[in-house]
Design a protein around this motif. Structure first.
Motif, PDB file in Angstrom:
ATOM      1  N   GLY A  56       0.933  -1.298   0.006  1.00 55.40           N
ATOM      2  CA  GLY A  56      -0.096   0.066  -0.070  1.00 55.40           C
ATOM      3  C   GLY A  56       0.813   1.475   0.060  1.00 55.40           C
ATOM      4  O   GLY A  56       0.210   2.495   0.122  1.00 55.40           O
ATOM      5  N   THR A  57       2.266   1.087  -0.061  1.00 51.46           N
ATOM      6  CA  THR A  57       2.774   2.449  -0.257  1.00 51.46           C
ATOM      7  C   THR A  57       3.586   2.437  -1.560  1.00 51.46           C
ATOM      8  O   THR A  57       3.377   1.643  -2.480  1.00 51.46           O
ATOM      9  CB  THR A  57       4.070   2.247   0.827  1.00 51.46           C
ATOM     10  OG1 THR A  57       4.912   1.324   0.559  1.00 51.46           O
ATOM     11  CG2 THR A  57       3.387   1.921   2.297  1.00 51.46           C
ATOM     12  N   ARG A  58       4.487   3.565  -1.757  1.00 46.08           N
ATOM     13  CA  ARG A  58       5.239   3.856  -2.930  1.00 46.08           C
ATOM     14  C   ARG A  58       6.114   2.629  -3.350  1.00 46.08           C
ATOM     15  O   ARG A  58       6.787   2.713  -4.432  1.00 46.08           O
ATOM     16  CB  ARG A  58       5.860   5.063  -3.112  1.00 46.08           C
ATOM     17  CG  ARG A  58       6.808   5.420  -2.070  1.00 46.08           C
ATOM     18  CD  ARG A  58       7.544   6.695  -2.246  1.00 46.08           C
ATOM     19  NE  ARG A  58       6.434   7.572  -1.777  1.00 46.08           N
ATOM     20  CZ  ARG A  58       6.761   8.867  -1.458  1.00 46.08           C
ATOM     21  NH1 ARG A  58       8.178   9.369  -1.653  1.00 46.08           N
ATOM     22  NH2 ARG A  58       5.954   9.594  -1.055  1.00 46.08           N
ATOM     23  N   GLU A  59       6.606   1.878  -2.151  1.00 49.00           N
ATOM     24  CA  GLU A  59       7.505   0.714  -2.333  1.00 49.00           C
ATOM     25  C   GLU A  59       6.830  -0.589  -2.716  1.00 49.00           C
ATOM     26  O   GLU A  59       7.627  -1.741  -2.653  1.00 49.00           O
ATOM     27  CB  GLU A  59       8.556   0.844  -1.272  1.00 49.00           C
ATOM     28  CG  GLU A  59       9.656   1.717  -1.247  1.00 49.00           C
ATOM     29  CD  GLU A  59      10.626   1.391  -0.502  1.00 49.00           C
ATOM     30  OE1 GLU A  59      11.124   0.348  -0.011  1.00 49.00           O
ATOM     31  OE2 GLU A  59      11.450   2.252   0.017  1.00 49.00           O
ATOM     32  N   GLY A 131      17.588   2.213   2.496  1.00 47.28           N
ATOM     33  CA  GLY A 131      16.376   3.267   2.233  1.00 47.28           C
ATOM     34  C   GLY A 131      16.984   4.569   2.045  1.00 47.28           C
ATOM     35  O   GLY A 131      18.014   5.256   2.768  1.00 47.28           O
ATOM     36  N   GLU A 132      16.024   5.301   1.581  1.00 47.06           N
ATOM     37  CA  GLU A 132      16.059   6.913   1.635  1.00 47.06           C
ATOM     38  C   GLU A 132      16.096   7.352   2.833  1.00 47.06           C
ATOM     39  O   GLU A 132      15.147   6.886   3.595  1.00 47.06           O
ATOM     40  CB  GLU A 132      14.955   7.214   0.537  1.00 47.06           C
ATOM     41  CG  GLU A 132      15.189   6.925  -0.852  1.00 47.06           C
ATOM     42  CD  GLU A 132      16.485   7.373  -1.419  1.00 47.06           C
ATOM     43  OE1 GLU A 132      17.120   8.544  -0.978  1.00 47.06           O
ATOM     44  OE2 GLU A 132      17.391   6.642  -2.211  1.00 47.06           O
ATOM     45  N   THR A 133      16.809   8.329   3.188  1.00 50.33           N
ATOM     46  CA  THR A 133      16.884   9.167   4.207  1.00 50.33           C
ATOM     47  C   THR A 133      17.160  10.522   4.153  1.00 50.33           C
ATOM     48  O   THR A 133      16.897  11.403   5.002  1.00 50.33           O
ATOM     49  CB  THR A 133      18.253   9.014   5.219  1.00 50.33           C
ATOM     50  OG1 THR A 133      19.526   8.963   4.555  1.00 50.33           O
ATOM     51  CG2 THR A 133      18.273   7.348   5.657  1.00 50.33           C
ATOM     52  N   GLY A 134      16.885  11.132   2.891  1.00 55.45           N
ATOM     53  CA  GLY A 134      17.097  12.500   2.406  1.00 55.45           C
ATOM     54  C   GLY A 134      15.763  13.054   2.706  1.00 55.45           C
ATOM     55  O   GLY A 134      14.633  12.558   2.954  1.00 55.45           O
ATOM     56  N   ARG A 135      15.839  14.425   2.465  1.00 51.24           N
ATOM     57  CA  ARG A 135      14.567  15.236   2.795  1.00 51.24           C
ATOM     58  C   ARG A 135      13.868  15.455   1.492  1.00 51.24           C
ATOM     59  O   ARG A 135      12.571  15.759   1.348  1.00 51.24           O
ATOM     60  CB  ARG A 135      14.889  16.802   3.201  1.00 51.24           C
ATOM     61  CG  ARG A 135      15.694  16.757   4.478  1.00 51.24           C
ATOM     62  CD  ARG A 135      15.758  18.497   4.894  1.00 51.24           C
ATOM     63  NE  ARG A 135      16.245  18.569   6.312  1.00 51.24           N
ATOM     64  CZ  ARG A 135      15.683  18.567   7.365  1.00 51.24           C
ATOM     65  NH1 ARG A 135      14.464  18.667   7.197  1.00 51.24           N
ATOM     66  NH2 ARG A 135      16.170  18.463   8.417  1.00 51.24           N
ATOM     67  N   ARG A 137      11.920  13.662  -1.655  1.00 50.68           N
ATOM     68  CA  ARG A 137      11.292  12.370  -1.940  1.00 50.68           C
ATOM     69  C   ARG A 137      11.912  11.592  -3.090  1.00 50.68           C
ATOM     70  O   ARG A 137      11.853  12.367  -4.192  1.00 50.68           O
ATOM     71  CB  ARG A 137       9.889  12.237  -1.930  1.00 50.68           C
ATOM     72  CG  ARG A 137       9.327  13.009  -0.389  1.00 50.68           C
ATOM     73  CD  ARG A 137       7.716  12.932  -0.428  1.00 50.68           C
ATOM     74  NE  ARG A 137       7.508  13.265   0.969  1.00 50.68           N
ATOM     75  CZ  ARG A 137       6.318  12.936   1.424  1.00 50.68           C
ATOM     76  NH1 ARG A 137       5.575  12.518   0.682  1.00 50.68           N
ATOM     77  NH2 ARG A 137       5.990  13.239   2.839  1.00 50.68           N
ATOM     78  N   VAL A 138      12.046  10.415  -3.089  1.00 51.62           N
ATOM     79  CA  VAL A 138      12.247   9.741  -4.599  1.00 51.62           C
ATOM     80  C   VAL A 138      10.892   9.315  -4.867  1.00 51.62           C
ATOM     81  O   VAL A 138      10.212   8.442  -3.976  1.00 51.62           O
ATOM     82  CB  VAL A 138      13.425   8.735  -4.062  1.00 51.62           C
ATOM     83  CG1 VAL A 138      13.700   7.562  -5.569  1.00 51.62           C
ATOM     84  CG2 VAL A 138      14.775   9.372  -3.833  1.00 51.62           C
ATOM     85  N   ASP A 140       9.660   6.162  -6.024  1.00 51.86           N
ATOM     86  CA  ASP A 140       9.373   4.987  -5.643  1.00 51.86           C
ATOM     87  C   ASP A 140      10.147   4.458  -4.411  1.00 51.86           C
ATOM     88  O   ASP A 140      10.185   3.121  -4.186  1.00 51.86           O
ATOM     89  CB  ASP A 140       9.769   3.897  -6.749  1.00 51.86           C
ATOM     90  CG  ASP A 140      11.298   4.040  -7.143  1.00 51.86           C
ATOM     91  OD1 ASP A 140      12.078   4.913  -6.931  1.00 51.86           O
ATOM     92  OD2 ASP A 140      11.742   3.059  -7.869  1.00 51.86           O
ATOM     93  N   ARG A 141      10.563   5.105  -3.574  1.00 45.23           N
ATOM     94  CA  ARG A 141      11.086   4.885  -2.276  1.00 45.23           C
ATOM     95  C   ARG A 141      10.306   5.782  -1.201  1.00 45.23           C
ATOM     96  O   ARG A 141       9.947   6.885  -1.403  1.00 45.23           O
ATOM     97  CB  ARG A 141      12.647   5.158  -2.285  1.00 45.23           C
ATOM     98  CG  ARG A 141      13.428   4.513  -3.269  1.00 45.23           C
ATOM     99  CD  ARG A 141      13.469   2.914  -3.346  1.00 45.23           C
ATOM    100  NE  ARG A 141      14.204   2.474  -2.030  1.00 45.23           N
ATOM    101  CZ  ARG A 141      15.493   2.119  -2.086  1.00 45.23           C
ATOM    102  NH1 ARG A 141      16.110   2.377  -3.272  1.00 45.23           N
ATOM    103  NH2 ARG A 141      16.112   1.713  -1.069  1.00 45.23           N
ATOM    104  N   LEU A 142      10.376   5.148  -0.112  1.00 43.65           N
ATOM    105  CA  LEU A 142       9.752   5.879   1.119  1.00 43.65           C
ATOM    106  C   LEU A 142      10.796   6.627   1.733  1.00 43.65           C
ATOM    107  O   LEU A 142      12.105   6.328   1.856  1.00 43.65           O
ATOM    108  CB  LEU A 142       9.369   4.591   2.270  1.00 43.65           C
ATOM    109  CG  LEU A 142       8.414   3.815   1.793  1.00 43.65           C
ATOM    110  CD1 LEU A 142       7.974   2.798   2.882  1.00 43.65           C
ATOM    111  CD2 LEU A 142       6.972   4.767   1.739  1.00 43.65           C
ATOM    112  N   SER A 143      10.666   7.562   2.299  1.00 44.36           N
ATOM    113  CA  SER A 143      11.583   8.613   3.230  1.00 44.36           C
ATOM    114  C   SER A 143      11.507   8.033   4.753  1.00 44.36           C
ATOM    115  O   SER A 143      10.599   8.488   5.396  1.00 44.36           O
ATOM    116  CB  SER A 143      11.012  10.013   3.098  1.00 44.36           C
ATOM    117  OG  SER A 143      10.938  10.465   1.732  1.00 44.36           O
ATOM    118  N   LEU A 144      12.525   7.624   5.016  1.00 43.11           N
ATOM    119  CA  LEU A 144      12.590   6.915   6.267  1.00 43.11           C
ATOM    120  C   LEU A 144      13.379   7.717   7.312  1.00 43.11           C
ATOM    121  O   LEU A 144      13.360   7.373   8.553  1.00 43.11           O
ATOM    122  CB  LEU A 144      13.278   5.584   6.219  1.00 43.11           C
ATOM    123  CG  LEU A 144      12.674   4.600   5.394  1.00 43.11           C
ATOM    124  CD1 LEU A 144      13.268   3.295   5.121  1.00 43.11           C
ATOM    125  CD2 LEU A 144      11.240   4.191   5.747  1.00 43.11           C
TER     126      LEU A 144
END
Length: 196
Positions: A56-59, A131-135, A137-138, A140-144
């Motif tokens: 249910g998320t972008r990943e 995973g992604e940690t930046g501010r 948003r990518v 197809d990836r979640l911002s963790l």
């Protein structure tokens, strides 16, 4: 020995006014997870399974492979409740098969036997992820937000015998709003365990 345990369980329930609904076979076993009095090995259990990734998320749309090692308890109290309170250390990894977020984790696991066959379980620890940690948003990836994250699981399982078990597991990693982004990631799956 089985009759003695059954008698003790009956007396305890009677004295506290708890109604007995379990069958005689379940009364012969302690309700809380209690490993053997003598530890036979450093490792108590190994597990492997498959998770649906971030449904249910972008990943979402991919699968994770999970592997885990649980170590024997450092202390093994004779009292079933005290035995439950002592956790097992675990190490594991959840690897995504499509290049999305994977993690390596460590923490503590508590197991509670509802019957001789059915058990529930919870764990908490830390998950180190790629995973992604930046501010920013990518797509197809979640911002963790950061790494490591807090990792928790919940499971319900069934024991086929003293060695083999199967469990349905929910796994979640999140930073509890300690970082600038906290989308979190939740996986759902099935694992098989082998106890030594």
């Amino acid at each position: 020995m089985s009759r003695l345990l059954t008698c003790l369980a009956f007396c305890l329930c009677f004295s506290t006014g708890i109604a007995l609904e379990a069958d005689a076979a379940d009364l012969a076993n302690p309700l809380a997870y209690a490993p053997p009095a003598v530890t036979h090995s450093l490792i108590s259990e190994i597990r492997g399974g498959v998770f649906v990734h971030a449904l249910g998320t972008r990943e979402d749309g991919s699968v994770d492979i999970n592997g885990e090692v649980l170590f024997s308890k450092p202390l093994m109290p004779a009292d079933p409740l005290m035995a439950f309170l002592v956790p097992r250390l675990h190490l594991g990894a959840t690897v995504n098969t499509a290049g999305a977020t994977s993690e390596f984790y460590a923490g503590f696991t508590w197991t509670y036997d509802i019957t001789a066959k059915v058990f529930i379980e919870g764990s908490v620890g830390a998950g180190f992820h790629n995973g992604e940690t930046g501010r920013f948003r990518v797509p197809d990836r979640l911002s963790l937000g950061c790494s490591p994250l807090i990792r928790g699981t919940g499971s319900i399982g069934y024991r086929f015998n003293e060695n083999w078990s199967i469990m349905a597991t929910v796994e979640h990693i999140s930073n509890a709003n300690l970082c600038h982004a906290n989308q979190g990631l939740t996986n759902y799956g099935v694992r098989v365990g082998y106890s030594f």
